[in-house]
Motif scaffolding. Structure first.
Motif, short mmCIF file in Angstrom:
data_model
loop_
_atom_site.label_atom_id
_atom_site.label_comp_id
_atom_site.label_asym_id
_atom_site.label_seq_id
_atom_site.Cartn_x
_atom_site.Cartn_y
_atom_site.Cartn_z
N GLU A 70 58.48 19.59 32.88
CA GLU A 70 58.29 20.18 34.21
C GLU A 70 59.06 21.50 34.31
O GLU A 70 60.22 21.57 33.93
CB GLU A 70 58.75 19.20 35.28
CG GLU A 70 58.29 19.59 36.64
CD GLU A 70 57.73 18.40 37.45
OE1 GLU A 70 57.15 18.66 38.50
OE2 GLU A 70 57.89 17.25 37.02
N VAL A 71 58.39 22.51 34.82
CA VAL A 71 59.02 23.83 34.96
C VAL A 71 59.50 23.98 36.40
O VAL A 71 58.77 23.66 37.33
CB VAL A 71 58.02 24.95 34.61
CG1 VAL A 71 58.63 26.33 34.88
CG2 VAL A 71 57.57 24.84 33.16
N SER A 72 60.71 24.46 36.57
CA SER A 72 61.19 24.70 37.94
C SER A 72 61.89 26.05 38.03
O SER A 72 62.24 26.67 37.03
CB SER A 72 62.11 23.58 38.40
OG SER A 72 63.14 23.42 37.47
N ILE A 73 62.04 26.49 39.27
CA ILE A 73 62.65 27.79 39.56
C ILE A 73 64.14 27.60 39.78
O ILE A 73 64.54 26.70 40.51
CB ILE A 73 62.07 28.31 40.91
CG1 ILE A 73 60.56 28.43 40.84
CG2 ILE A 73 62.75 29.59 41.36
CD1 ILE A 73 60.09 29.54 39.98
N VAL A 74 64.95 28.44 39.16
CA VAL A 74 66.37 28.42 39.45
C VAL A 74 66.72 29.76 40.09
O VAL A 74 66.69 30.79 39.42
CB VAL A 74 67.21 28.20 38.17
CG1 VAL A 74 68.67 27.96 38.53
CG2 VAL A 74 66.66 27.06 37.35
N GLN A 80 63.45 27.06 34.49
CA GLN A 80 63.91 26.08 33.51
C GLN A 80 62.86 25.03 33.24
O GLN A 80 61.99 24.76 34.06
CB GLN A 80 65.25 25.46 33.93
CG GLN A 80 65.15 24.40 35.00
CD GLN A 80 66.51 23.76 35.28
OE1 GLN A 80 67.56 24.30 34.90
NE2 GLN A 80 66.49 22.63 35.96
N ALA A 81 62.94 24.47 32.02
CA ALA A 81 62.01 23.40 31.63
C ALA A 81 62.80 22.39 30.84
O ALA A 81 63.58 22.76 29.96
CB ALA A 81 60.89 23.96 30.78
N GLY A 82 62.62 21.12 31.19
CA GLY A 82 63.35 20.06 30.49
C GLY A 82 64.85 20.27 30.52
O GLY A 82 65.54 20.04 29.53
N GLY A 83 65.37 20.79 31.64
CA GLY A 83 66.81 20.93 31.81
C GLY A 83 67.40 22.18 31.20
O GLY A 83 68.57 22.49 31.40
N ALA A 84 66.61 22.96 30.46
CA ALA A 84 67.16 24.16 29.83
C ALA A 84 66.51 25.40 30.41
O ALA A 84 65.31 25.41 30.71
CB ALA A 84 66.91 24.12 28.32
#
Ligand code: ADP
Ligand code: MG
Ligand code: MG
Length: 359
Positions: A70-74, A80-84
């Motif tokens: 899952e891709v998210s916005i920081v 980030q994807a998969g915590g990185a």
């Protein structure tokens, strides 16, 4: 450069975006760019695609959205994807319509601080809202198709159940101003979804219902009988227009089927079969319309032109037009000497330029 291509999306134009994005991926110069793919499902979930998918599409496979990290916005950091955190230089949103071309996703990009291709928040949302764009163009003295708009006043109307008495009054008002037939369309959509040509009062209620199923605002327009002329524009503050082309729909109008399903749905003719002086007038107006909306990167600006009546109307701007290598946008650029891969190079450079200018 590492480029994240966003595609798919929560939009009536999901499939079209997959086609456009596959074309972008295949034409990015591999010596310059390392592409990453982030697919957005119809429900709005963002998934990083495995590199094997990227390779498969490069070999000719269709592009679809598969589950993945899952891709998210920081905010202030990036994606980030998969915590990185993803190591990225540029985002390329090859998204059409709602949540892609309307300023919402551009707002997220602004939060991350990663440069991106195409128009910003204002340019995208103005380009998407056919009513607001026309109001801005009218203010600039650019001729637009005569129109009215309709916003439901309650939940019942929003569902498309407009009382007969109200509809009767609207029909009288609209046809007095705009004549018959009318075009009824969602104010913020694309690819002709939700658009109906209305020839009689009986056709108004279903047309309104259809348009309201796509958007909470409806645009009602005079039906223009004229050539459909389209013009590619590329650039930021000093954009340039390419020689316009002509779309000759073989349906009653340039509907979704004519655009994407019926292989004989429309003829695309470049350059448009109109006098050279009118081509240049259209290019000038396209640049003015583009600047008035504060569009950036690219757009396709669409007109109606009737030579004998001397009628020229600006119809709409598309800030992420259909973008395969055989789309009208790309073909008009190519006819002007800018081939598809070079368009991609230029758009990425323009995205960086705009980012630097504003930060
Ligand atoms: P979209 O953003 O979905 O492409 P458009 O406003 O361009 O929406 O409408 C799609 C198509 O419908 C046009 O290309 C044209 O064929 C037809 N159309 C839309 N509005 C009008 C109008 N006012 N008069 C004549 N044809 C129209
Ligand atoms: Mg459009
Ligand atoms: Mg259109």
């Amino acid at each position: 450069m590492k480029v994240l291509i966003l595609y798919g999306g929560r939009s009536g134009e999901h499939e079209v975006s997959c086609l456009s994005a596959a074309s972008v991926l295949r034409h990015l110069n591999p010596r310059r760019y390392t592409p990453l793919l982030c697919g957005i499902t119809r429900e709005g979930h963002w998934f990083l695609q495995e590199d094997s998918r990227v390779q498969a599409v490069l070999q000719g496979a269709d592009l679809q959205v598969h589950p993945g990290a899952e891709v998210s916005i920081v905010p202030a950091k990036g994606f980030q994807a998969g915590g990185a955190l993803l190591d990225l230089d540029m985002v390329f949103p090859v998204l059409h319509g709602t949540f892609g071309e309307d300023g919402t996703v551009q707002g997220l990009f602004e939060m991350t601080g990663v440069p991106y291709v195409g128009s910003g928040v204002l340019g995208s949302s103005l380009g998407m809202d056919k009513e607001k764009a026309k109001q801005v163009w009218q203010y600039e003295g650019i001729p637009v198709v005569p129109f009215r708009s309709f916003v439901p006043e309650d939940h019942q109307e929003a569902r498309g159940d407009i009382p007969g008495k109200t509809l009767r009054r609207l029909w009288q008002e609209w046809t007095a101003a705009l004549q018959v037939p009318l075009f009824v369309k969602p104010a913020r959509a694309g690819s002709s979804v939700g658009i109906t040509k209305v020839h009689s009062f009986q056709e108004l209620a279903p047309a309104m219902k259809t348009a309201l199923s796509f958007d909470s605002k409806v645009l009602i327009e005079k039906a223009v009988t004229a050539k459909e002329i389209e013009c590619s524009v590329v650039g930021n503050l000093a954009p340039r227009a390419f020689i316009p082309g002509e779309v000759e729909p073989h349906h009653e109008f340039y509907d979704y089927e004519a655009k994407y399903i019926d292989p004989d749905g429309a003829a695309l003719i470049i350059p448009a079969r109109i006098p050279e002086k009118d081509q240049h007038r259209i290019m000038e107006l396209a640049v003015r319309a583009y600047r008035a909306c504060e569009a950036r990167g690219l757009a396709r600006v669409d007109f109606f032109f009737h030579e004998d009546r001397g009628e020229l109307y600006l119809n709409e701007i598309n800030t992420m037009p259909g973008f395969t290598h055989i789309s009208m946008f790309s073909k008009m650029c190519e006819a002007g000497g800018l081939e598809y891969s070079a368009v991609l190079d230029e758009l990425i450079a323009l995205g960086l330029q705009e980012f630097t200018r504003r930060n």
